[in-house]
Write a protein that holds these residues in place. Structure first.
Motif, PDB file in Angstrom:
ATOM      1  N   ASN A 153       0.830  -1.206   0.000  1.00 41.74           N
ATOM      2  CA  ASN A 153       0.000   0.000   0.000  1.00 41.74           C
ATOM      3  C   ASN A 153       0.866   1.259   0.000  1.00 41.74           C
ATOM      4  OD1 ASN A 153      -2.254  -1.622   0.079  1.00 41.74           O
ATOM      5  ND2 ASN A 153      -2.595  -1.388   2.271  1.00 41.74           N
ATOM      6  N   HIS A 154       1.957   1.232   0.755  1.00 41.27           N
ATOM      7  CA  HIS A 154       2.883   2.359   0.793  1.00 41.27           C
ATOM      8  C   HIS A 154       3.496   2.597  -0.582  1.00 41.27           C
ATOM      9  CE1 HIS A 154       5.786   5.187   2.380  1.00 41.27           C
ATOM     10  NE2 HIS A 154       6.796   4.427   2.003  1.00 41.27           N
ATOM     11  N   ILE A 155       3.887   1.512  -1.238  1.00 41.63           N
ATOM     12  CA  ILE A 155       4.491   1.615  -2.569  1.00 41.63           C
ATOM     13  C   ILE A 155       3.495   2.170  -3.582  1.00 41.63           C
ATOM     14  CG2 ILE A 155       5.318   0.208  -4.503  1.00 41.63           C
ATOM     15  CD1 ILE A 155       6.705  -1.564  -2.357  1.00 41.63           C
ATOM     16  N   THR A 156       2.258   1.669  -3.563  1.00 41.13           N
ATOM     17  CA  THR A 156       1.266   2.163  -4.524  1.00 41.13           C
ATOM     18  C   THR A 156       0.938   3.629  -4.276  1.00 41.13           C
ATOM     19  OG1 THR A 156      -0.564   1.332  -3.149  1.00 41.13           O
ATOM     20  CG2 THR A 156       0.242  -0.102  -4.912  1.00 41.13           C
ATOM     21  N   ILE A 184       3.017   5.902  -3.162  1.00 41.31           N
ATOM     22  CA  ILE A 184       4.135   6.681  -3.700  1.00 41.31           C
ATOM     23  C   ILE A 184       4.055   6.756  -5.216  1.00 41.31           C
ATOM     24  CG2 ILE A 184       6.644   6.715  -4.036  1.00 41.31           C
ATOM     25  CD1 ILE A 184       6.930   5.531  -1.233  1.00 41.31           C
ATOM     26  N   ILE A 185       3.846   5.609  -5.851  1.00 41.22           N
ATOM     27  CA  ILE A 185       3.873   5.573  -7.311  1.00 41.22           C
ATOM     28  C   ILE A 185       2.674   6.300  -7.911  1.00 41.22           C
ATOM     29  CG2 ILE A 185       3.679   4.048  -9.315  1.00 41.22           C
ATOM     30  CD1 ILE A 185       5.488   2.088  -7.877  1.00 41.22           C
ATOM     31  N   PHE A 186       1.483   6.038  -7.408  1.00 38.08           N
ATOM     32  CA  PHE A 186       0.296   6.640  -8.004  1.00 38.08           C
ATOM     33  C   PHE A 186       0.157   8.123  -7.671  1.00 38.08           C
ATOM     34  CE2 PHE A 186      -1.590   2.241  -8.260  1.00 38.08           C
ATOM     35  CZ  PHE A 186      -1.628   2.222  -9.633  1.00 38.08           C
ATOM     36  N   TYR A 187       0.534   8.521  -6.460  1.00 35.07           N
ATOM     37  CA  TYR A 187       0.238   9.876  -6.024  1.00 35.07           C
ATOM     38  C   TYR A 187       1.442  10.803  -5.983  1.00 35.07           C
ATOM     39  CZ  TYR A 187      -3.954   7.413  -4.591  1.00 35.07           C
ATOM     40  OH  TYR A 187      -5.079   6.634  -4.580  1.00 35.07           O
ATOM     41  N   GLN A 188       2.650  10.266  -6.197  1.00 36.15           N
ATOM     42  CA  GLN A 188       3.821  11.126  -6.159  1.00 36.15           C
ATOM     43  C   GLN A 188       4.670  11.077  -7.413  1.00 36.15           C
ATOM     44  OE1 GLN A 188       6.010  10.964  -2.366  1.00 36.15           O
ATOM     45  NE2 GLN A 188       4.247   9.941  -1.452  1.00 36.15           N
ATOM     46  N   SER A 189       4.640   9.982  -8.160  1.00 39.81           N
ATOM     47  CA  SER A 189       5.452   9.925  -9.375  1.00 39.81           C
ATOM     48  C   SER A 189       4.704  10.493 -10.576  1.00 39.81           C
ATOM     49  CB  SER A 189       5.870   8.484  -9.677  1.00 39.81           C
ATOM     50  OG  SER A 189       4.773   7.714 -10.117  1.00 39.81           O
ATOM     51  N   ASN A 190       3.350  10.480 -10.508  1.00 41.36           N
ATOM     52  CA  ASN A 190       2.533  11.068 -11.570  1.00 41.36           C
ATOM     53  C   ASN A 190       2.744  10.428 -12.940  1.00 41.36           C
ATOM     54  OD1 ASN A 190       1.088  13.224 -10.162  1.00 41.36           O
ATOM     55  ND2 ASN A 190       3.102  14.103  -9.833  1.00 41.36           N
TER      56      ASN A 190
END
Length: 262
Positions: free
Chosen positions: A70-73, A75-81
């Motif tokens: 959940n932490h990884i998703t 970061i990827i979905f909401y911070q890497s754009n």
């Protein structure tokens, strides 16, 4: 009108040890959620459009798997754009050591992404040469996309490539294209996901004069205006640069994950 589909998969599969070759760096599973180094490296991997990301953990227990995923998703979905369609995680666990692999599936191929970037450059450069204000740039992006793209009523097209070259997309294509065009112009923007009209939906946050605002280009391109099908070049500004309070009247999202638009 049905809005977007933000789809990702949550899978944790324990495989026999030594199935995957992983990087030498080992993170402590107990500290992973607080690791700034891990967050930055993961964002860079997603921006670089890596399809497989290796993760080596020590002090790992099975009970941590879902929380880490959940932490990884987040970061990827909401911070890497990036235009990631799904994420899966698999790997092996031996004692307290875990060798994991994140598998990222992107909406666009590398070639499609390059073609979108070329279109953005060709579209944006003549306007940027006029030295417009940032607000004028944001309006230009909103207007350009609304006039160029039609909402995909087949509910099959969902990428910036579809928006540009098929001239049709669900809101994923609208929001990712908006993000990429604003970023090209040097304007801070984020992609935000939530719910609107009882459907999963995506739109953008845009930073102007050190303040964040909501921008929903999809909803500025309604299929119908009242009960009448809208004219081809009809542009709405009902969801242009709104505060969080204004946006919350029609949209809901996890406000702990995104900046507050005051």
């Amino acid at each position: 009108m049905k809005k977007s589909l933000l789809i990702f998969m949550v899978i944790f599969l324990l495989m026999p040890a030594n199935t995957f070759a992983l990087s030498a760096t080992a993170y402590d599973a107990n500290n992973l959620l607080q690791s700034e180094q891990f967050r930055l490296e993961l964002i860079q991997d997603a921006i670089s459009r890596k399809e497989n990301i290796n993760l080596n953990l020590k002090n790992f227990s099975d009970s941590q798997a879902q929380k880490i995923f959940n932490h990884i998703t987040n970061i990827i979905f909401y911070q890497s754009n990036m235009d990631i369609y799904s994420i899966t995680m698999d790997g092996s666990v031996t004692g307290k050591s875990a060798n994991l692999v994140l598998n990222l599936d992107y909406r666009m191929t590398p070639d499609e992404n390059t073609k979108v970037n070329e279109w953005i450059k060709t579209t944006m450069d003549p306007f940027l040469a006029l030295s417009p204000s940032n607000l004028d740039v944001i309006k230009f992006v909103n207007d350009t996309i609304v006039k160029h793209v039609e909402y995909d009523l087949s509910y099959e097209k969902n990428s910036a490539y579809h928006a540009v070259f098929n001239k049709s997309s669900l809101c994923e294509g609208y929001s990712f294209l908006t993000y990429k065009m604003l970023s090209y112009a040097g304007i801070d923007a984020k992609i935000i996901s939530g719910v609107a009209a009882n459907e999963d939906h995506m739109w953008n946050l845009v930073k102007l004069n050190n303040l964040w605002y909501h921008l929903d280009v999809t909803w500025n391109d309604p299929v119908y205006s009242g009960s009448f099908k809208k004219p081809l070049n009809y542009v709405s500004y009902d969801f242009f640069m709104l505060t969080s309070t204004q946006m919350a009247k029609t949209h809901t999202w996890d406000q702990t994950l995104f900046p507050l638009a005051k």
